[in-house]
Design an enzyme around this catalytic site. Sequence first.
Site, short mmCIF file in Angstrom:
data_model
loop_
_atom_site.label_atom_id
_atom_site.label_comp_id
_atom_site.label_asym_id
_atom_site.label_seq_id
_atom_site.Cartn_x
_atom_site.Cartn_y
_atom_site.Cartn_z
N LYS A 1 7.30 8.84 -2.81
CA LYS A 1 8.81 9.03 -3.13
C LYS A 1 9.10 10.39 -2.98
CE LYS A 1 9.54 4.42 -5.08
NZ LYS A 1 9.95 3.61 -6.20
N ARG B 1 1.86 0.72 -8.17
CA ARG B 1 2.27 0.01 -6.94
C ARG B 1 2.45 1.19 -6.04
NH1 ARG B 1 7.21 -0.90 -3.83
NH2 ARG B 1 7.12 -2.75 -2.82
#
Length: 417
Positions: free
Chosen positions: A341, A375
């Site tokens: 991210k 995740r």
Amino acid sequence: MTIAGRMLRNARFRLDGVVYCGRPMRPTEHNPVVLNVSGSWTGHTPDWASVEASPPPGFGTGIIEDLGLALRSGPAERIGISGDSKAWIRAISSPPPGFSILMAEVREAFEGRFRALYSDFVLAPGLVSTPARTLVMGIVNVTPDSFSDGGRFETHEAAIGKALEMDASGADIIDIGGESTRPGSMPVAETEELRRVIPVIEKLRGRIRAAISIDTTKPAVASEALDAGAVILNDVRGFHGDPALPAEAASRGAAAVLMHMKGEPRTMQASPIYADLFGEITLYLREGLSSAESAGIPAGKVVLDPGIGFGKTVGHNLEIIRGLGRFLGLGCPILLGPSRKSFIGAVLGLGVDDRLEGTSAAVAAGILNGARVVRVHDAKEMVRVARLADAIKSASPLPGPAAAPAGPAAACTGGAR
């Protein structure tokens, strides 16, 4: 002895049974967040704890201080309350007038934290979240526009191949999504989302060891995916979207992952602001838990995700990872999704394809701070990271030094190398 065994020994009391099936916390008036605790417990109460909460009407410091609890101010006009187990037990068992609701909520937060730390949670047949082993959820985006791997697995064949690869690498869950929720993304039509994901799930069913998760916010997509072989529903809106979604999971006995998101994917990164970061996220997740409970989803089948990157600044994301344990008071396993991210890129100055090491650091930190599920895009590498982080978390402390011998020789103790 396993980490769970050592934790229970250190906690000085045992759970009744292996699997906890209690009820989730409902949305609360005072929204307590457990900030810090000591490493040992008296019953369900930490030997020392600091809690942040909204004060009751007419709050006065003198009454709480008389109980032996210390007070300080918190964010957004909240209060911080700290004390040892004796003071907390006294306040919880015999709360002063006007404080009964607050103290009941604090008691539930302590009990929830204990469950989240020490319980096993059976999410699906053969899929158990334990304190000793972090579950790895591999991401398969059957989309042309996801922020990291958009277009790489857009065809059914590519998506199936990636899922098989992740399964062989040791992933515990394969999360299949057909709609991008990257910052600035636009909604996808239901028919198109179904076309993307259902053939992939159908062809993976029975071919992989890993559990299949469907990443969707649409009840119709969830329904067909669960019928096709998915056993987990991953909702980025945390049951704050379509009210029919919780019922779809409940009717098929599926587990649910409830994520926090501030705003909408199209606009969520436009200067997100929080007056109380942990309090606001906690309340949102509590509300999702209440919806799950109302629909009939057992408490032990709900996983909570604070939503890294979904309406958060770089600073918010870093603070959430550092303070991940503050969500344990909700009594559920915590999922962390930091993979590739933008906050990693911002800190390290790296592009989306060069964030493996940063993801590894975030995953390890998350596990050590309380994550039960991670995740990730890079399943093989993150399985290895998770196993080492698990080993560090479960390592026995070294025994203390032996008592120094009496007499003159004691002066030499520890001096030579």
